[in-house]
Design a protein around this motif. Sequence first.
Motif, short mmCIF file in Angstrom:
data_model
loop_
_atom_site.label_atom_id
_atom_site.label_comp_id
_atom_site.label_asym_id
_atom_site.label_seq_id
_atom_site.Cartn_x
_atom_site.Cartn_y
_atom_site.Cartn_z
N ILE A 73 16.14 -35.12 -10.55
CA ILE A 73 16.32 -36.35 -9.78
C ILE A 73 17.68 -36.98 -10.06
CG2 ILE A 73 15.48 -38.73 -9.53
CD1 ILE A 73 12.65 -37.57 -10.07
N LEU A 74 18.07 -37.02 -11.33
CA LEU A 74 19.37 -37.60 -11.68
C LEU A 74 20.52 -36.79 -11.09
CD1 LEU A 74 18.60 -38.51 -15.40
CD2 LEU A 74 19.02 -40.13 -13.54
N ALA A 75 20.39 -35.46 -11.09
CA ALA A 75 21.44 -34.61 -10.51
C ALA A 75 21.57 -34.87 -9.02
CB ALA A 75 21.12 -33.15 -10.76
N GLN A 76 20.44 -34.98 -8.32
CA GLN A 76 20.48 -35.25 -6.88
C GLN A 76 21.04 -36.64 -6.59
OE1 GLN A 76 16.84 -34.25 -4.75
NE2 GLN A 76 16.36 -32.70 -6.28
N THR A 77 20.71 -37.60 -7.45
CA THR A 77 21.24 -38.95 -7.26
C THR A 77 22.75 -38.98 -7.43
OG1 THR A 77 19.16 -39.86 -8.11
CG2 THR A 77 21.05 -41.34 -8.04
N GLU A 78 23.23 -38.26 -8.44
CA GLU A 78 24.67 -38.20 -8.63
C GLU A 78 25.35 -37.49 -7.46
OE1 GLU A 78 27.96 -36.90 -12.01
OE2 GLU A 78 25.84 -37.10 -12.52
N ASP A 79 24.70 -36.45 -6.93
CA ASP A 79 25.21 -35.79 -5.73
C ASP A 79 25.37 -36.79 -4.59
OD1 ASP A 79 25.54 -33.28 -6.71
OD2 ASP A 79 23.70 -32.45 -5.86
N LEU A 80 24.35 -37.65 -4.44
CA LEU A 80 24.37 -38.65 -3.37
C LEU A 80 25.57 -39.59 -3.53
CD1 LEU A 80 23.11 -40.31 -1.04
CD2 LEU A 80 21.69 -41.45 -2.76
N VAL A 81 25.79 -40.06 -4.75
CA VAL A 81 26.90 -40.98 -4.99
C VAL A 81 28.24 -40.31 -4.69
CG1 VAL A 81 28.11 -42.30 -6.76
CG2 VAL A 81 25.60 -42.32 -6.67
N GLN A 82 28.40 -39.08 -5.21
CA GLN A 82 29.67 -38.38 -5.00
C GLN A 82 29.90 -38.06 -3.54
OE1 GLN A 82 32.05 -37.93 -7.19
NE2 GLN A 82 30.85 -38.86 -8.84
N ALA A 83 28.82 -37.70 -2.82
CA ALA A 83 28.95 -37.39 -1.39
C ALA A 83 29.35 -38.63 -0.61
CB ALA A 83 27.63 -36.83 -0.86
N ALA A 84 28.78 -39.77 -0.97
CA ALA A 84 29.12 -41.02 -0.28
C ALA A 84 30.57 -41.41 -0.53
CB ALA A 84 28.18 -42.13 -0.73
N ARG A 85 31.00 -41.26 -1.78
CA ARG A 85 32.38 -41.62 -2.12
C ARG A 85 33.39 -40.70 -1.44
NH1 ARG A 85 31.72 -42.61 -8.67
NH2 ARG A 85 30.72 -44.66 -8.52
N GLY A 86 33.00 -39.44 -1.27
CA GLY A 86 33.93 -38.47 -0.70
C GLY A 86 33.72 -38.21 0.79
N ALA A 87 32.91 -39.06 1.44
CA ALA A 87 32.63 -38.86 2.87
C ALA A 87 33.94 -38.86 3.66
CB ALA A 87 31.70 -39.95 3.38
N GLY A 88 34.16 -37.80 4.41
CA GLY A 88 35.38 -37.69 5.21
C GLY A 88 36.59 -37.28 4.40
N GLN A 89 36.45 -37.13 3.08
CA GLN A 89 37.56 -36.73 2.23
C GLN A 89 37.10 -35.57 1.34
OE1 GLN A 89 40.02 -39.98 0.48
NE2 GLN A 89 38.35 -41.28 1.17
N PRO A 90 37.09 -34.38 1.83
CA PRO A 90 36.63 -33.25 1.02
C PRO A 90 37.49 -33.04 -0.21
CG PRO A 90 37.75 -32.47 3.00
CD PRO A 90 37.58 -33.95 3.15
N LEU A 91 36.82 -32.68 -1.32
CA LEU A 91 37.50 -32.45 -2.59
C LEU A 91 38.39 -33.63 -2.96
CD1 LEU A 91 38.35 -28.64 -2.48
CD2 LEU A 91 36.60 -29.79 -3.83
N ALA A 92 37.77 -34.82 -2.90
CA ALA A 92 38.42 -36.04 -3.37
C ALA A 92 37.55 -36.63 -4.48
CB ALA A 92 38.59 -37.04 -2.24
N GLY A 93 38.19 -37.23 -5.46
CA GLY A 93 37.43 -37.79 -6.57
C GLY A 93 37.08 -36.72 -7.60
N ARG A 94 36.11 -37.05 -8.45
CA ARG A 94 35.76 -36.16 -9.56
C ARG A 94 35.02 -34.91 -9.08
NH1 ARG A 94 31.35 -37.81 -14.02
NH2 ARG A 94 30.06 -37.47 -12.19
N PHE A 95 35.45 -33.76 -9.59
CA PHE A 95 34.75 -32.50 -9.31
C PHE A 95 34.74 -31.69 -10.60
CE2 PHE A 95 33.80 -28.33 -7.70
CZ PHE A 95 33.01 -28.57 -6.57
N ARG A 96 33.54 -31.37 -11.10
CA ARG A 96 33.39 -30.68 -12.38
C ARG A 96 33.14 -29.19 -12.12
NH1 ARG A 96 28.45 -34.34 -13.87
NH2 ARG A 96 28.07 -33.57 -11.77
N LEU A 97 34.10 -28.38 -12.51
CA LEU A 97 34.05 -26.95 -12.23
C LEU A 97 33.96 -26.15 -13.52
CD1 LEU A 97 34.35 -24.60 -10.13
CD2 LEU A 97 36.82 -24.73 -10.56
#
Length: 298
Positions: A73-97
């Motif tokens: 649940i926490l992983a999916q929630t973090e996905d949601l936050v990151q997706a919202a922040r990066g909407a329309g801006q692919p590969l913007a913000g934090r990305f952990r590889l």
Amino acid sequence: MLPTLRQMQYLKLLSEHGSFSRAAEACYVTQPTLSAGIQELEKILGAPVVDRARSGVILTAAGQEAVRRATSILAQTEDLVQAARGAGQPLAGRFRLGVIPTVAPYLLPRALPMLRDQFPKLRLFLREDLTQRLIASLKAGSLDAALIALPYDMTGLDWAHVEHDELLAAAPANHPMAMQDRVDPASLEGQDVILLEDGHCLRDHALAACGLEPPKGVGDEESFAATSLPTLVQMIGSGLGVSFLPAMAVQAGLAENAPVTVRPLATAQSSREIVVAWRAGSSRAAEGRLLAETLRAA
């Protein structure tokens, strides 16, 4: 009432650190605050989630199941936050590889400048580790994607192709292999074969590509194994045996300064597939594919 994300985070950190004090420190709250949160979670669930003992915290069966579900649940929630922040801006913000050690030093030096130029708002965090631990981190939500090599068990993951990386035979410079254009894997039977230590997927890929059994020494222990590709090259050059190197690493100059002969294998299946992998259903799937596309160009 339903558990809150904060309560689930408390429980997850408590399971990871094994003590209320260290878990409280990890999430920047006081120990009484964290303890109260766990107690409230237990009331909501109607069951104890931890046993409080002198030796530390032990999760109950209900607690273990709660941690398993909370992690997802926490992983999916973090996905949601990151997706919202990066909407329309692919590969913007934090990305952990995450990246495996037999790829990171040889592909990333070419790829990172391209990523910086094409995605100036990307904040890339890299973690180098073995495949098994990277996949565990992916599924736990502490990584967004991982650059790994197939074949490997990819249950619960999706991935995008980057490249096929040929495996090459390597031997000391004065080895009879130097007289051959291509090496028959069967000719390596009975020779001293050095591999990376257990846990490196390249080890399994090499054995599978050549149909070889793991080398055995005295007492069923390997006579030699290496912890990294540079160490493996030095062992080969010192005459300790023969082995296999990925073409990606050889092209990057891995064997240039060692007395080593490198030859292609006379088999159609002597390669591993480099991919970018992410959790199945992750909101960062599109970014994973875009990352794979950029790495492919590199």
